[in-house]
Scaffold this active site. Sequence first.
Site, PDB file in Angstrom:
ATOM      1  N   PRO A 263      22.109  -9.616  71.955  1.00 45.65           N
ATOM      2  CG  PRO A 263      22.352 -10.825  73.932  1.00 45.65           C
ATOM      3  CD  PRO A 263      22.825  -9.588  73.239  1.00 45.65           C
ATOM      4  NE  ARG A 301      10.215 -17.510  67.480  1.00 41.83           N
ATOM      5  CZ  ARG A 301      10.768 -18.699  67.564  1.00 41.83           C
ATOM      6  NH1 ARG A 301      10.261 -19.612  68.340  1.00 41.83           N
ATOM      7  NH2 ARG A 301      11.856 -18.974  66.888  1.00 41.83           N
ATOM      8  CB  CYS A 336     -12.076 -16.898  61.329  1.00 40.74           C
ATOM      9  SG  CYS A 336     -13.162 -17.513  60.070  1.00 40.74           S
TER      10      CYS A 336
HETATM   11  C1  LIG Z   1      16.811  -9.147  65.741  1.00 39.39           C
HETATM   12  C2  LIG Z   1      18.128  -8.563  65.947  1.00 39.39           C
HETATM   13  C3  LIG Z   1      18.904  -8.965  67.042  1.00 39.39           C
HETATM   14  C4  LIG Z   1      18.494 -10.038  67.991  1.00 39.39           C
HETATM   15  O1  LIG Z   1      18.397 -11.287  67.415  1.00 39.39           O
HETATM   16  P1  LIG Z   1      18.212 -12.548  68.387  1.00 39.39           P
HETATM   17  O2  LIG Z   1      18.134 -13.709  67.470  1.00 39.39           O
HETATM   18  O3  LIG Z   1      16.951 -12.332  69.142  1.00 39.39           O
HETATM   19  O4  LIG Z   1      19.391 -12.582  69.277  1.00 39.39           O
HETATM   20  C5  LIG Z   1      20.099  -8.310  67.246  1.00 39.39           C
HETATM   21  N1  LIG Z   1      20.519  -7.336  66.423  1.00 39.39           N
HETATM   22  C6  LIG Z   1      19.807  -6.942  65.368  1.00 39.39           C
HETATM   23  C7  LIG Z   1      20.320  -5.841  64.521  1.00 39.39           C
HETATM   24  C8  LIG Z   1      18.597  -7.547  65.080  1.00 39.39           C
HETATM   25  O5  LIG Z   1      17.918  -7.162  64.006  1.00 39.39           O
END
Ligand SMILES: *Cc1c(COP(=O)(O)O)cnc(C)c1O
Length: 413
Positions: A263, A301, A336
């Site tokens: 994660p 985001r 801008c």
């Molecule tokens: C971005 C990514 C994650 C993490 O994703 P989250 O949504 O932040 O948990 C994990 N593994 C891989 C390969 C990713 O590209």
Amino acid sequence: MKINKKKKIINKKHILSAIKIYKSPFWMYDYKKIKEKIFQLKKFDIIRFAQKSCSNIHILKIMKKYGTKIDAVSLGEIERALKAGFKGNCNDIVYTSDIIENETLKKVIKYNIPVNIGSIDMIKKIGKKSKNHKIWLRINPRFGDGHNKKTNTGGKNSKHGIWNIKKAINLIKKYNLKLIGLHMHIGSGANYFHLKKVCNSMIKQAILINKKINFISAGGGLTIPYKIHEKEINIKNYFKIWNKSKKIIEKKLKCSIKLEIEPGRFLVAESGILISQIQSIKKVKNRIFVLVNVGFNDLIRPVLYGSYHYISILPIDNRKINYSNTINVIIGGPLCESGDIFTQKENSKIYTITLPIIKRGDYIIFHDVGAYGASMSSNYNSRPLIPEILFKDNNFIQIRRKQTIKEMLSLEI
Ligand SMILES: *Cc1c(COP(=O)(O)O)cnc(C)c1O
């Protein structure tokens, strides 16, 4: 609309003292929250932090301290991991990508860093240069999920992962690479309806490959409740389903396997807030624009994905806020560019939020920005990167100072 209890992490008094020291704008992370989130995943054999979500070396050090391993997706992220104290020639760092550039290849060979491979070309490139290199296969399970089409990482529209497993296996044999793990990450913000489908796909692929491996990875994508009414995900259930799959694979392949989870957002999103200050309250026909001193160069985001962030206010003076006297406002930044609006949906449609009566100088706080906040910042409009502050044991630690304009220009001079 008093600040909701669920969104309270660092109390007002502390934020105001931090403002006195660091001025706004800055990012602030709560140490305790990060620790708490790590412990929520302790059932997994290995937690691997996807550092792209928040790559500050000091955050990585917290991860290391509590036993978390690290995922790196670039040479820069490998260097960050090494700086934070993670070691090369063990399982500390895994490099995940669909390509590997020469400089990165040299580094992973030198430090013996396992590579999570997402393309056939990558297998060939590593195979030719580093016999016996430890590798993972990132498998495209042929379907995907994600909170947004930009974060959907499986299926035929995804550039990620390996589609043709048989071809991959033949090449691994040809180059004598050492396959240690299988990995699937179908998207960020995955819908748990798909979970069983992913697990079944993992089982199927493991049986098809039929080699003794050491690890399987459930990838990342665990969500957090950005909106007040959203629920936290049920980790117990998530673990249970994956663990069951692990056991099936262990039985079929006759080997013992460690279950990894990877994660980013889940570990850091809720720990972070972004503190900005109101510079102007503009009336445009019948709308009110509140312009703050951060833009999408800082927090991208909302503009990129239409993501929602809870917003709270902190008055600059000690005046009592009357929460029943409200106005509807649009929150925008200094850039801008007309799209520099934080209150917008995925289709770029602007919406208003309800705030109590505010005035210029008050602080606007964006919540749940610990993931994909600072790490996605840029210098657009030639605005320098803002500081990152860690709140730990009632103390503030500046873990990244403000970039100077001189530093920004130095690459060109
Ligand atoms: C971005 C990514 C994650 C993490 O994703 P989250 O949504 O932040 O948990 C994990 N593994 C891989 C390969 C990713 O590209």
